[in-house]
Design a protein around this motif. Structure first.
Motif, short mmCIF file in Angstrom:
data_model
loop_
_atom_site.label_atom_id
_atom_site.label_comp_id
_atom_site.label_asym_id
_atom_site.label_seq_id
_atom_site.Cartn_x
_atom_site.Cartn_y
_atom_site.Cartn_z
N LYS A 156 0.82 -1.22 0.00
CA LYS A 156 0.00 0.00 0.00
C LYS A 156 0.85 1.27 0.00
CE LYS A 156 -3.66 2.36 2.63
NZ LYS A 156 -4.42 2.74 1.41
N ASP A 162 0.49 4.19 -2.82
CA ASP A 162 0.10 5.54 -2.38
C ASP A 162 1.19 6.56 -2.71
OD1 ASP A 162 -2.25 4.49 -1.44
OD2 ASP A 162 -1.64 4.47 0.68
N ARG A 194 1.18 7.38 -6.34
CA ARG A 194 0.00 8.22 -6.63
C ARG A 194 0.29 9.66 -6.21
NH1 ARG A 194 -3.62 5.47 -3.79
NH2 ARG A 194 -4.12 4.03 -5.50
N THR A 215 -6.15 3.26 -9.17
CA THR A 215 -7.37 3.21 -8.36
C THR A 215 -7.28 2.17 -7.25
OG1 THR A 215 -8.37 1.63 -9.91
CG2 THR A 215 -8.77 3.96 -10.32
N ASP A 247 -6.47 0.30 -3.74
CA ASP A 247 -6.41 0.73 -2.35
C ASP A 247 -5.50 -0.17 -1.53
OD1 ASP A 247 -6.87 2.13 -0.02
OD2 ASP A 247 -8.68 0.98 0.46
N PRO A 281 -5.99 -2.64 1.15
CA PRO A 281 -5.97 -2.91 2.60
C PRO A 281 -5.29 -4.25 2.86
CG PRO A 281 -8.16 -3.31 1.68
CD PRO A 281 -7.35 -2.68 0.60
#
Length: 601
Positions: free
Chosen positions: A19, A23, A26, A96, A98, A100
């Protein structure tokens, strides 16, 4: 808990970075250089300097290697790609995502079976560069059930017929890319140029289209197919034989010409290809008889052809005594580093293993002579012999002639979708730095592209620049017990991964001997006496561990009729001369060692 301490249950620690990597990219707008990603994650998640400075067993920064492994798995999942060397970028799916903890764990489990949990101490592999913008894919359609071309055209898809192969390449395909269904084969007759009756690689282009979507499963892409090409157009010489290949149009003129032929309707300029060194030699009037025999193949469709595969399991079945995990690890290091040296005491099976590692990398039990070549270095070998230099031609005139290495380079360039392996036996018996010359720089795994090309000492034309393609692999062998050899040049060491082979009188060796009818009591006797001899050699201050006697001396490759006679003959004719050479100035030691081996036999 800090990110560098966090561990998702059921997964290695680097999975916790999935993650943060996505991130961070991004936050950089979708792409960034690795060093910027490392620094940003360290700052954002409070990774202290002492943690960043920790090294793994191979001397690599543990934090950066874990982040790099996270990127590698994300790439395999289709969330990240490399638009150019030294840049990480998010795919449309990655933008797009995420991720988790549960999703990160699921992603890891879907990819992890190939790497066997050793990521912390192995360098994360570098990825093939996939440029931004439109890419061009050439794919097969011949599965076990037959030709699927019409089915794909009807359904508006293309599908990978292998669940365990090519999935990473399929995930790299994206909407807007062009795709062509091809069929690869070899023919000797009815070709549109003079081939002197020799085999010519050919490829039919059956259909072309535009990819409209990727389902992300490594199997299927949606395609807007154009009308079928009837009859299919034939392309020669520079072909793709694997099921999935991306045309490297960004740095390969031959690939650009293929793209123009397949997708823009251009004609093939045979003269351009026939002028390339590989095909000049292949179709020369004075080709050597051996080359003619090797090219004596018929017309067949390679997509449907039976190929005898070769894997790590075959290495073990043929008499390899290393564990499967270790062999997989060596093969992976070769794929990453591109250059590997097997070193060890005499008789540890260096050349034997080198040839089988090459076959496992290529994936075939009987690879073509183009794909697997070998040479032995010796003190008189020169740059002019190995790379390029002046040689007399048929007319007796001196001309610049490519040596073996550049011949292998040209073969790899001409067959860009196939791995090519050069085995160099006794690589330290010559002077590697002198023999390789500029190639010592160009063989480095980070310099395998046209942008890194260099001028050579001998140029066939002004401004000529040469590079080593990334589908060429080098495996060297090195006897570390040879007293006549100097230390290996540090520049060479930096460009090769080194694997040390040890005498392996283990359970696998015992099982092999039993299958070749060596009596169990003799197997035990050989094992005890050889291990005692090797312990004695290791402790001798004039020798040392590098002079131990390898298992190859006492490994049968035919059924043994009398075990003790067989062992005695080996000692008398193979081991005795070696020990007498070891202790040439201490004959009593040699006689004692030989007596201990032969006592009561």
């Amino acid at each position: 808990m800090k990110i560098y301490q966090e561990r998702i249950q059921g997964a290695p620690q680097f999975v916790s970075y999935f993650k943060p990597v996505v991130d961070t990219l991004r936050n950089f707008g979708g792409q960034a250089k690795p060093r910027d990603v490392y620094a940003s994650i360290a700052d954002e998640y409070g990774v202290p300097d002492d943690v960043r400075d920790q090294l793994n067993l191979n001397g690599q920064p543990k934090f950066e290697n874990r982040v790099a492994w996270a990127r590698f798995y994300l790439m395999k999942a289709g969330l990240i790609y490399a638009p150019q060397r030294g840049v990480w970028a998010l795919t449309d799916s990655g933008k797009t995502a995420d991720l988790p903890k549960d999703d990160a764990l699921s992603l890891f489990k879907a990819v992890q079976t190939r790497f066997r949990g050793k990521e912390d101490d192995e360098a994360a592999p570098e990825d093939e560069v996939v440029p931004e913008g439109m890419n061009y894919w050439f794919v097969g359609a011949m599965w076990d059930e037959g030709d699927q071309s019409q089915s794909f055209l009807t359904q508006g898809i293309w599908q990978n017929g292998y669940e365990d192969k090519f999935s990473a390449l399929v995930r790299q395909m994206k909407a807007g890319d062009k795709i062509a269904i091809k069929s690869s084969y070899v023919r000797k007759r009815s070709v549109p140029f003079e081939n002197r009756g020799r085999a010519v690689s050919a490829m039919k282009i059956k259909a072309i289209g535009t990819i409209t979507g990727n389902r992300g499963d490594g199997l299927t892409v949606d395609v807007d197919w154009e009308e079928p090409i009837d009859p299919p157009r034939e392309w020669y010489l520079y072909t793709y034989r694997t099921t999935v290949a991306r045309a490297r149009f960004e740095d390969d003129e031959m690939a650009r010409r293929l793209v123009a032929f397949a997708f823009e309707g251009a004609d093939q300029d045979y003269a351009h290809f026939l002028a390339q060194p590989y095909w000049v030699e292949k179709f020369a009037a004075e080709a050597e008889p051996l080359s003619l025999i090797e090219n004596d193949v018929g017309h067949f469709e390679e997509d449907a052809a039976e190929v005898v595969t070769f894997t790590v399991e075959d290495i073990i079945a043929e008499g390899g005594f290393l564990p499967g995990d270790e062999l997989h690890s060596i093969l992976k290091r070769l794929k990453i580093k591109k250059n590997l040296i097997l070193q060890g005491p005499p008789g540890t099976g260096k050349t034997w293993l080198a040839k089988r590692l090459a076959k496992a990398l290529i994936g075939q039990k009987l690879p073509s002579s183009d794909q697997l070549r070998s040479v032995q270095f010796h003190p008189s070998l020169s740059y002019e012999d190995f790379i390029r230099g002046y040689r007399p031609n048929a007319d007796g005139r001196l001309t610049i002639t490519d040596g073996l290495f550049l011949q292998v380079v040209e073969a790899a360039k001409a067959q860009p979708d196939l791995p090519h392996v050069l085995i160099i036996e006794e690589i330290n018996r010559g002077n590697p730095a002198q023999v390789f010359g500029e190639m010592l720089t160009l063989i480095e795994n980070t310099k395998r592209s046209r942008s890194e090309a260099m001028e050579l000492a001998y140029r066939k034309q002004p401004g000529e620049r040469v590079h080593v393609p990334d589908n060429l692999y080098i495996i060297g062998t090195m006897n570390i017990a040879d007293r006549s050899l100097a230390l290996v040049d540090l520049a060479l060491r930096r460009r090769f991964a080194f694997v040390t082979l040890e005498p392996a009188l283990n359970e696998a060796w015992r099982g092999w001997c039993e299958r070749h009818r060596v009596a169990p009591d003799t197997i035990r006797l050989i094992q005890l006496r050889m291990e005692a001899l090797n312990t004695h050699i290791s402790k001798d201050r004039t020798l040392g561990p590098q002079f131990r006697i390898g298992h190859s001396f006492v490994t049968p490759f035919e059924v043994v009729s009398d075990s003790r006679v067989w062992f005695r003959e080996i000692v008398d004719t193979e081991i005795r001369p070696l020990l007498e050479e070891y202790w040439f100035d201490a004959a009593d030691r040699a006689r004692e060692a030989i007596y201990n081996l032969l006592e009561d036999l």
